[in-house]
Design an enzyme around this catalytic site. Structure first.
Site: not given
Length: 355
Positions: A180, A272
């Site tokens: 991320e 995710e």
């Protein structure tokens, strides 16, 4: 009952030896040795689909047919290795009927940087265990803070060099090179990707590579951008996909619309997501989550849910204490509401994606 095929006996013997050696080295938690692998009754996802590749905007199997993988992500392996046992992984493969396991190797937060050899071997062990059960496996370089992937460039080179050398001959591995990214431009992330991808490709030329996008893998939405920056300036590499993450209670219609648009222009893998808020906690929003799942089913976007542990947050699928007690793992009794919900949505697919 038939006697096992000789090749099966050899595979089990090799698995036993591998598990014993890893346990002696202290690289995997007790209970996760390969000796107690329970194979699926039907063909496994990997047996049915073989080497995956990116074709256009889709993830495709060895015959060039689009597939949608559905599965679970581990929590950080530095915190919850005791949730990843032979019993829990058997349950994921056989009771949940998952196609894919995402192995999250945190870089910081007491992760990889503290003991590179240990966390590399732990990731390799989990890759082997997913392989033993016929699942695909995503090796996730879980960089989070700092948000600039260049901050861990040298570590990433070493990690993926080691992982690729060990697993280059497998047909079930995908490499997620930056979990991320945040607080950096897309061009900065692209620059990182164009340095790490050749490192992998020099060793493993076939496996798909998954590239994180700006603003916590939201295609920039969380920082006021959108997918156009990637569409207009894609990574210079083939056989890659871009990742998108969402948490349904926090990430509403703007995020859903972004995912829909992006998937029409780019190959996207949701590596995710959660049914709660962006921290993976709080109340579940199953209605919004289902809207995402319906979109992903329609567009054949593969997905992985966060997370396969007994963390106290509502996003961890097992009730707190399940891992310390080593189960039970199967059925709905050990699961929180999010676990019950996501297990059912993984189980309702076919035994393997062959569309």
């Amino acid at each position: 009952m038939r006697a096992p095929h000789p090749s099966l006996r050899r595979a089990v013997a090799a698995a036993v030896l591998s598990g014993v050696l890893l346990l002696l080295l202290g690289l995997v938690p007790t209970g996760s040795a390969h000796a107690t692998v329970t194979p699926r009754a039907a063909a496994t996802p990997v047996a049915a689909n073989g080497q995956l590749k990116v074709c256009g905007t889709k993830l495709c199997n060895s015959r060039g047919n689009p597939v949608q993988l559905r599965g679970m992500s581990t929590h950080g392996t530095q915190w919850y290795p005791h949730c990843l046992t032979s019993g829990s992984l058997n349950a994921l493969a056989n009771d949940w009927k998952a196609d894919v396991l995402r192995v999250s190797t945190y870089v910081q937060e007491d992760g990889y940087e503290t003991d590179p050899r240990h966390f590399t071997e732990l990731a390799n062990s989990l890759v082997q265990q997913a392989t033993d059960r016929g699942m695909y496996v995503i090796v996730d370089w879980h960089m989070l803070t700092p948000g600039d992937p260049h901050a861990n460039l040298s570590r990433a080179r070493q990690f993926f060099t080691d992982i690729a050398h060990r697993n280059k001959d497998r047909n079930n591995i995908l490499y997620e090179i930056a979990n991320e990214p945040s607080g950096v431009s897309w061009s900065r992330i692209k620059s990182y990707a164009e340095q790490i991808i050749p490192t992998i490709r020099a060793i493993d030329s076939d496996a798909p590579v998954l590239v994180g996008t700006r603003a916590w893998s939201s295609f920039g939405v969380s920082e006021g951008a959108d997918e156009s920056e990637v569409v207009n300036n894609p990574v210079r590499a083939s056989n890659i996909m871009y990742t998108f993450h969402f948490y349904a209670s926090s990430h509403r219609d703007e995020y859903l619309a972004t995912l829909s648009r992006a998937a029409g222009r780019l190959p996207v893998f949701v590596t995710e997501f959660g049914t709660q808020n962006y921290a993976g906690e709080g109340a579940d929003d199953f209605a919004m989550s289902q809207r995402y799942l319906d979109l992903m089913a329609d567009k054949k976007i593969s997905w992985v849910n966060w997370n396969f542990s007994d963390d106290h947050r509502s996003g961890a699928v097992f009730k707190t204490g399940t891992c310390d007690r080593s189960g039970p793992w199967t059925g709905t009794a050990p699961l929180k509401p999010a676990g019950v919900w996501i297990r059912e949505r993984i189980r309702t697919q076919d035994d393997f994606p062959t569309a």
